[in-house]
Design a protein around this motif. Structure first.
Motif, PDB file in Angstrom:
ATOM      1  N   ALA A  78       0.833  -1.201   0.000  1.00 16.17           N
ATOM      2  CA  ALA A  78       0.000   0.000   0.000  1.00 16.17           C
ATOM      3  C   ALA A  78       0.869   1.254   0.000  1.00 16.17           C
ATOM      4  N   ILE A  81       2.559   1.828  -3.368  1.00 20.55           N
ATOM      5  CA  ILE A  81       1.647   2.383  -4.372  1.00 20.55           C
ATOM      6  C   ILE A  81       1.454   3.876  -4.131  1.00 20.55           C
ATOM      7  N   ILE A  82       1.413   4.265  -2.847  1.00 19.77           N
ATOM      8  CA  ILE A  82       1.291   5.697  -2.547  1.00 19.77           C
ATOM      9  C   ILE A  82       2.480   6.459  -3.132  1.00 19.77           C
ATOM     10  N   ILE A  85       2.115   6.628  -6.963  1.00 22.59           N
ATOM     11  CA  ILE A  85       1.104   7.602  -7.397  1.00 22.59           C
ATOM     12  C   ILE A  85       1.620   9.021  -7.210  1.00 22.59           C
ATOM     13  N   GLN A  88       4.104   9.874  -9.956  1.00 19.34           N
ATOM     14  CA  GLN A  88       3.438  10.072 -11.244  1.00 19.34           C
ATOM     15  C   GLN A  88       2.732  11.401 -11.319  1.00 19.34           C
ATOM     16  N   ALA A  89       2.157  11.813 -10.168  1.00 24.67           N
ATOM     17  CA  ALA A  89       1.358  13.030 -10.179  1.00 24.67           C
ATOM     18  C   ALA A  89       2.225  14.279 -10.073  1.00 24.67           C
ATOM     19  N   TYR A  90       3.256  14.236  -9.233  1.00 21.82           N
ATOM     20  CA  TYR A  90       3.986  15.475  -8.956  1.00 21.82           C
ATOM     21  C   TYR A  90       5.406  15.495  -9.494  1.00 21.82           C
ATOM     22  N   PRO A  92       6.649  13.715 -12.639  1.00 19.48           N
ATOM     23  CA  PRO A  92       6.545  12.785 -13.775  1.00 19.48           C
ATOM     24  C   PRO A  92       7.903  12.410 -14.361  1.00 19.48           C
ATOM     25  N   GLU A  93       8.855  13.356 -14.369  1.00 16.48           N
ATOM     26  CA  GLU A  93      10.180  13.068 -14.935  1.00 16.48           C
ATOM     27  C   GLU A  93      10.857  11.941 -14.151  1.00 16.48           C
ATOM     28  N   LYS A  96       9.385   8.559 -14.661  1.00 13.46           N
ATOM     29  CA  LYS A  96       9.842   7.929 -15.901  1.00 13.46           C
ATOM     30  C   LYS A  96      11.244   7.370 -15.737  1.00 13.46           C
TER      31      LYS A  96
ATOM     32  N   LEU B  23      -6.089   3.862  -0.791  1.00 15.15           N
ATOM     33  CA  LEU B  23      -5.481   3.901  -2.115  1.00 15.15           C
ATOM     34  C   LEU B  23      -6.468   4.368  -3.181  1.00 15.15           C
ATOM     35  N   LEU B  26      -6.748   8.092  -2.957  1.00 14.94           N
ATOM     36  CA  LEU B  26      -5.568   8.759  -3.518  1.00 14.94           C
ATOM     37  C   LEU B  26      -5.568   8.690  -5.034  1.00 14.94           C
ATOM     38  N   ASN B  27      -5.866   7.506  -5.540  1.00 14.35           N
ATOM     39  CA  ASN B  27      -5.865   7.298  -6.976  1.00 14.35           C
ATOM     40  C   ASN B  27      -6.875   8.211  -7.639  1.00 14.35           C
ATOM     41  N   THR B  30      -5.822  11.945  -7.682  1.00 13.93           N
ATOM     42  CA  THR B  30      -4.695  12.361  -8.513  1.00 13.93           C
ATOM     43  C   THR B  30      -4.852  11.955  -9.978  1.00 13.93           C
ATOM     44  N   ARG B  33      -4.642  14.751 -12.546  1.00 14.91           N
ATOM     45  CA  ARG B  33      -3.299  15.324 -12.652  1.00 14.91           C
ATOM     46  C   ARG B  33      -2.364  14.441 -13.467  1.00 14.91           C
ATOM     47  N   ILE B  34      -2.458  13.133 -13.227  1.00 15.53           N
ATOM     48  CA  ILE B  34      -1.581  12.206 -13.939  1.00 15.53           C
ATOM     49  C   ILE B  34      -1.917  12.195 -15.427  1.00 15.53           C
ATOM     50  N   ASN B  37      -0.487  15.276 -16.947  1.00 20.02           N
ATOM     51  CA  ASN B  37       0.968  15.160 -17.123  1.00 20.02           C
ATOM     52  C   ASN B  37       1.315  14.424 -18.397  1.00 20.02           C
ATOM     53  N   GLU B  41       3.175  15.941 -21.732  1.00 23.55           N
ATOM     54  CA  GLU B  41       4.448  15.438 -22.234  1.00 23.55           C
ATOM     55  C   GLU B  41       4.358  15.147 -23.734  1.00 23.55           C
ATOM     56  N   ILE B 125       8.983   8.907 -27.965  1.00 25.55           N
ATOM     57  CA  ILE B 125       7.938   8.910 -26.947  1.00 25.55           C
ATOM     58  C   ILE B 125       8.335   7.991 -25.806  1.00 25.55           C
ATOM     59  N   SER B 126       8.814   6.796 -26.130  1.00 25.12           N
ATOM     60  CA  SER B 126       9.248   5.896 -25.061  1.00 25.12           C
ATOM     61  C   SER B 126      10.336   4.971 -25.571  1.00 25.12           C
TER      62      SER B 126
END
Lengths: 208, 201
Positions: A78, A81-82, A85, A88-90, A92-93, A96, B23, B26-27, B30, B33-34, B37, B41, B125-126
């Motif tokens: 858990a 995963i937090i 997430i 990914q949200a804040y 992103p670079e 990746k 979870l 949270l998911n 956000t 936002r994801i 993003n 990109e 791209i990837s």
């Protein structure tokens, strides 16, 4: 209850997860080609180890003994995963750059090791500190490896160029094998110092 | 503690429910936002291919620049991006290209001018190539070489040829021969298919 100072001394030096217990090696080899990746990975691990130890310790008296590992894995997953997430949200670079390794924090033996070895028997606050201390020990080792690899492999530190244009990058440093022998050298140095410390202590006892 | 059969099951259900709830929350909070993003990109990369500079790197400016000049068009089972000028005329296309790299699949878009005569730009791209080696395909030094390459002179679908081979127009990445090779292969292949499909060359 152990004092915070002792907990940190154990986690960072005497019982360092990577150097002494030799666990968490996989990710230590994988993400250490640049320092920024190592730092984020380390902070992520500190967060997960600290909070999962805290949570495991908090419910340790209610957890039936024979299913405790299931509960631990669930808690660890858990928190990972937090972290995923959040990145990914804040960031992103970063998300990746670290790619699948964030998800793989779950399989890092350090977290489960601390939950089993310490959090299961100790109150929440020391358990939390113990998790953070182990995470810190891991982070420091990662940063040491990454420092050498990034310096010789790219001529940069945290992406800032420190060696001039005359510097020819050592390709081997960026490839996984470099992490193997740098880690080995660091373990070698640590062991030598720790052995020496032990012998000196023995000597003192003998004298008195 | 008494060893009961029911208690561990209930305990596990309760713990799982609590964490699942946290979870899911949270998911959910956000997710937007994801998604933004990811869209941002991709927009940046498509703009880079057509060499369009947004007013600033701020998300709002990037998305506005993207909306103002980029549209989409169906192409096979995918779609291509179309670059529209100020008066709505077509200035170029961004075609998806891709194939196996050294470690995993590489995906990229390549920009072609409206008369299919030159390459406008290229962006990845990837990819999962080794950082510092094959991974350098996503560095500007490599990508910038593709801008303005002439497509009309190419023979047998060899649009990208690495120097020092005869007719070479791009420098490969030193120490990453396999990655460089596969990049030129899939660009040549996919580009040829696109150009032939358009009834040119």
């Amino acid at each position: 209850m152990d004092s915070p100072k002792k907990i940190f001394e154990m986690g960072v030096w005497k019982d360092n997860p990577v150097l002494v217990q030799i666990i968490g090696i996989c990710s230590a080899l994988a993400v250490t080609n640049v320092m920024m990746n190592s730092l984020i990975m380390g902070v992520g691990l500190m967060f997960v180890t600290g909070l999962s130890s805290f949570t495991v310790s908090l419910i340790r008296n209610f957890t039936p003994k024979h299913i405790r590992m299931m509960v631990q894995v669930l808690i660890i997953a858990a928190y990972v995963i937090i972290v995923d997430i959040f990145l990914q949200a804040y960031m992103p670079e970063m998300s990746k750059a670290l790619g699948p390794y964030v998800g793989l924090i779950i399989t890092n033996c350090i977290i489960m090791g601390r939950a089993e070895a310490y959090a299961q028997q100790n109150p929440p606050i020391p358990a939390f500190l113990d998790g953070v201390a182990s995470g810190l020990g891991y982070t420091i080792v990662l940063l040491l490896i990454a420092f050498v690899r990034e310096l010789f492999g790219f001529g940069t530190i945290f992406g800032i160029r420190v060696l001039g244009d005359w510097w020819t990058s050592w390709t081997i440093m960026i490839m996984p094998p470099a992490a193997f022998f740098i880690l080995a050298v660091i373990i070698w140095i640590t062991k030598s110092i720790q052995e020496k410390d032990k012998e000196e202590k023995k000597g003192e006892v003998a004298k008195s | 503690m008494k060893k009961s059969f029911i208690f561990p099951i209930i305990f596990m259900i309760v713990v799982t429910a609590i964490f699942t709830f946290v979870l899911a929350f949270l998911n959910h909070s956000t997710a937007e936002r994801i998604a933004l993003n990811k869209e941002l990109e991709l927009s940046r990369k498509i703009l880079y291919i057509f060499n369009i500079e947004p007013q600033s790197e701020e998300p709002a400016d990037v998305l506005r620049a993207f909306e103002e000049s980029i549209g989409t068009m169906a192409y096979e089972d995918n779609f291509i991006y179309v670059y529209y000028g100020d008066d709505g005329e077509i200035l170029g296309y961004a075609v998806p290209v891709g194939g196996p790299g050294l470690w995993g699949s590489v995906e990229a878009y390549i920009g072609v001018s409206h008369d299919y005569s030159i390459i406008l730009g290229l962006d990845f791209i990837s990819h999962s190539e080794t950082p510092g080696l094959g991974g350098r395909i996503s560095e500007d030094d490599f990508k910038e070489q593709f801008r303005g390459l002439d497509l009309t002179k190419a023979r047998d679908g060899n649009y990208i040829i690495y120097r020092p081979a005869p007719g070479g127009n791009v420098d490969a990445i030193a120490g990453a021969t396999l990655t460089s090779k596969s990049v030129s292969n899939f660009i040549n292949e996919d580009l040829d298919k696109f150009l032939k499909g358009r009834g040119n060359n």
